[in-house]
Design a protein around this motif. Sequence first.
Motif, PDB file in Angstrom:
ATOM      1  N   UNK A  76       5.192  25.699  -0.512  1.00 16.06           N
ATOM      2  CA  UNK A  76       6.076  25.967  -0.532  1.00 16.06           C
ATOM      3  C   UNK A  76       6.837  24.132  -1.732  1.00 16.06           C
ATOM      4  N   UNK A  77       7.872  24.731  -2.665  1.00 12.66           N
ATOM      5  CA  UNK A  77       8.073  23.506  -3.193  1.00 12.66           C
ATOM      6  C   UNK A  77       9.228  23.999  -4.268  1.00 12.66           C
ATOM      7  N   UNK A  78       8.963  22.549  -5.066  1.00 14.68           N
ATOM      8  CA  UNK A  78       9.883  22.712  -6.413  1.00 14.68           C
ATOM      9  C   UNK A  78       9.408  21.880  -7.790  1.00 14.68           C
ATOM     10  N   UNK A  79       9.580  22.608  -8.406  1.00 16.35           N
ATOM     11  CA  UNK A  79       9.367  21.551  -9.522  1.00 16.35           C
ATOM     12  C   UNK A  79      10.456  21.285 -10.609  1.00 16.35           C
ATOM     13  N   UNK A  80      10.827  20.083 -11.256  1.00 18.50           N
ATOM     14  CA  UNK A  80      11.590  19.516 -11.455  1.00 18.50           C
ATOM     15  C   UNK A  80      10.967  18.956 -12.368  1.00 18.50           C
ATOM     16  N   UNK A  81      11.533  19.749 -14.078  1.00 14.86           N
ATOM     17  CA  UNK A  81      11.287  19.508 -15.094  1.00 14.86           C
ATOM     18  C   UNK A  81      12.831  18.743 -15.719  1.00 14.86           C
ATOM     19  N   UNK A  82      12.542  17.368 -16.307  1.00 16.98           N
ATOM     20  CA  UNK A  82      13.451  16.815 -16.788  1.00 16.98           C
ATOM     21  C   UNK A  82      14.078  16.812 -17.884  1.00 16.98           C
ATOM     22  N   UNK A  83      15.274  17.663 -18.420  1.00 15.14           N
ATOM     23  CA  UNK A  83      15.153  17.993 -19.606  1.00 15.14           C
ATOM     24  C   UNK A  83      16.130  16.720 -20.308  1.00 15.14           C
ATOM     25  N   UNK A  84      16.605  16.274 -21.922  1.00 15.47           N
ATOM     26  CA  UNK A  84      17.893  15.235 -22.184  1.00 15.47           C
ATOM     27  C   UNK A  84      18.430  15.825 -21.579  1.00 15.47           C
ATOM     28  N   UNK A  85      19.249  17.149 -21.814  1.00 16.45           N
ATOM     29  CA  UNK A  85      20.775  16.676 -20.948  1.00 16.45           C
ATOM     30  C   UNK A  85      20.729  17.564 -19.734  1.00 16.45           C
ATOM     31  N   UNK A  86      19.302  18.416 -19.031  1.00 18.94           N
ATOM     32  CA  UNK A  86      18.981  19.445 -18.141  1.00 18.94           C
ATOM     33  C   UNK A  86      18.772  19.212 -17.258  1.00 18.94           C
TER      34      UNK A  86
END
Length: 106
Positions: A76-86
């Motif tokens: 189980x996990x979480x993917x973190x995708x960083x955008x410019x604002x969020x």
Amino acid sequence: HPGDAVPLLIERCNSTNVIKHYSISHSLLNADSKNLGVLPVLLPDVNLSIDPGCSRAITRIHIVPTDTSPGTYRFYGVAFVKGILITHEVEWYSEEFEVVDQKVRL
């Protein structure tokens, strides 16, 4: 077996025109109903990237820790995708799989 990689089929999409970099956290969860109080085993984060468009691949980055007892588990996990604002967070999990004793080889 403990120490082996669990192959996972990953489907992911990048709707932008640039490569996106992201990180995933992942844990090994004991799925046996008799062990509901057992805490997950936290595994090191992994950094990845995805080209524009959708893709499907089999990964072997999820390794069962060598001290894992026989039983039924899932990642189980979480993917973190960083955008410019969020930053987008996407939860994911594997199907359940069986871990057998290291001494038992099929």
